[in-house]
Design an enzyme around this catalytic site. Structure first.
Site, short mmCIF file in Angstrom:
data_model
loop_
_atom_site.label_atom_id
_atom_site.label_comp_id
_atom_site.label_asym_id
_atom_site.label_seq_id
_atom_site.Cartn_x
_atom_site.Cartn_y
_atom_site.Cartn_z
N GLY A 251 4.43 20.09 13.40
CA GLY A 251 3.66 20.60 12.27
C GLY A 251 2.40 19.82 11.95
CB SER A 252 0.20 17.44 13.71
OG SER A 252 -0.27 18.10 14.85
NE ARG B 249 11.06 39.91 21.77
CZ ARG B 249 9.80 39.91 22.20
NH1 ARG B 249 9.01 38.90 21.93
NH2 ARG B 249 9.32 40.92 22.89
CG MET C 126 6.63 26.26 20.25
SD MET C 126 4.87 26.44 20.73
CE MET C 126 5.01 26.18 22.49
CG HIS D 106 -3.38 28.68 23.69
ND1 HIS D 106 -2.02 28.81 23.96
CD2 HIS D 106 -3.97 28.39 24.87
CE1 HIS D 106 -1.83 28.63 25.25
NE2 HIS D 106 -2.98 28.37 25.82
CB VAL E 282 1.27 36.13 25.33
CG1 VAL E 282 1.41 34.63 25.05
CG2 VAL E 282 2.53 36.85 24.90
CG ASP E 283 -1.46 32.29 24.54
OD1 ASP E 283 -1.24 32.16 23.33
OD2 ASP E 283 -0.73 31.76 25.40
C1 GAR Z 1 -0.32 22.37 19.24
O1 GAR Z 1 -0.95 21.67 20.29
C2 GAR Z 1 -0.60 23.85 19.34
O2 GAR Z 1 -1.87 24.16 19.84
C3 GAR Z 1 0.45 24.27 20.33
O3 GAR Z 1 1.60 23.54 19.98
C4 GAR Z 1 1.19 22.31 19.39
C5 GAR Z 1 1.88 22.21 18.05
O4 GAR Z 1 1.66 20.95 17.47
N1 GAR Z 1 0.69 25.67 20.27
C6 GAR Z 1 1.08 26.38 21.32
O5 GAR Z 1 1.30 25.90 22.40
C7 GAR Z 1 1.26 27.86 21.03
N2 GAR Z 1 1.53 28.57 22.23
P1 GAR Z 1 1.90 20.74 15.92
O6 GAR Z 1 3.31 21.27 15.62
O7 GAR Z 1 1.81 19.27 15.73
O8 GAR Z 1 0.85 21.49 15.19
#
Ligand code: GAR
Length: 224
Positions: free
Chosen positions: A14-15, A67, A92, A111, A146-147
């Site tokens: 969650g940063s 889902r 995710m 992303h 996706v993306d």
């Molecule tokens: C981040 O790098 C984000 O871009 C990535 O997961 C990380 C989450 O970090 N997202 C994906 O890969 C989405 N497909 P965080 O929980 O510290 O924000």
């Protein structure tokens, strides 16, 4: 200013969520009203709670192979909190086309690559293996592919000769924390218009020598 009621969807640390909560003072066009995780053990839940933001968990594991049921449970939480806009922040799970359609134009993601390069998982390892010299992150609207949705903003970082996956990931993550609060603020403020599948954003600045485009700084100032 009417602030859009924002849910942040997380699965872990969650940063990015924390960077958005940090940016979301009274002048920010989105008001975080819910942090929703698909995992009870997501560290970001504690961070949100410490900031006084309501949290909820809808365990995706409890809905194996269902889902639609998982998303219905999430929709119930979103409705309960009157959510108007959703930011995926390290969430995710792939969302169904139905869910994405319901939230079209109000659902945003970050992303960890310069899309359309490296969609999917393990982006930093794949960037290193491919030999690219620049890597980075992308904030985009979510569509069923996706993306693949319209791009709002990107930040590039160099790939250095002695990089490990962890070092490169940390460099990208620092850029994510600058870019995401700004890009989300443009969407929440109603400044994003779609034209021919591309996003046009009103009143943002770019600089020819910047690796962040558009410039987050100018954007945050102009939302106050
Ligand atoms: C981040 O790098 C984000 O871009 C990535 O997961 C990380 C989450 O970090 N997202 C994906 O890969 C989405 N497909 P965080 O929980 O510290 O924000």
């Amino acid at each position: 200013m009417k602030r859009a009621r924002l849910a942040l969807l997380i699965s872990g640390r969650g940063s990015n969520m924390a960077a958005i909560l940090e940016a979301a003072g009274p002048d920010y066009p989105a008001e975080p009203v819910l942090v929703l995780s698909n995992r009870a053990d997501a560290a970001g839940l504690g961070v949100a709670a410490a900031k006084g933001v309501p949290t909820a968990v809808v365990e995706s594991r409890a809905f194996k192979g269902d889902r639609a049921g998982f998303e219905a449970a999430m929709e119930a939480e979103l409705a309960r909190h009157g959510v108007e806009i959703i930011a995926l922040a390290g969430f995710m799970r792939v969302l169904t086309a139905d869910f994405v359609r319901r939230w079209e134009g109000r659902l945003i993601n970050i992303h960890p690559s310069l899309l359309p390069a490296f969609p999917g998982l393990d982006t930093h390892a794949r960037a290193l293996a491919s030999g690219v010299r620049l890597h980075g992150c992308t904030v985009h609207l979510v569509t069923a592919g996706v993306d693949e949705g319209p791009i709002l903003a990107q930040a590039a970082v160099p790939v250095l000769p002695d990089d490990t996956e962890a070092r490169l990931a940390a460099r990208v993550l620092a850029a994510e924390h600058q870019l995401y609060p700004a890009a989300l603020s443009w969407l929440a403020a109603g400044r994003v218009r779609l034209e021919a599948g591309r996003a046009n954003i009103a009143s943002v600045e770019s600089a020819p020598d910047s690796l962040l485009n558009p410039l987050p700084r100018a954007v945050l100032l102009s939302t106050t």
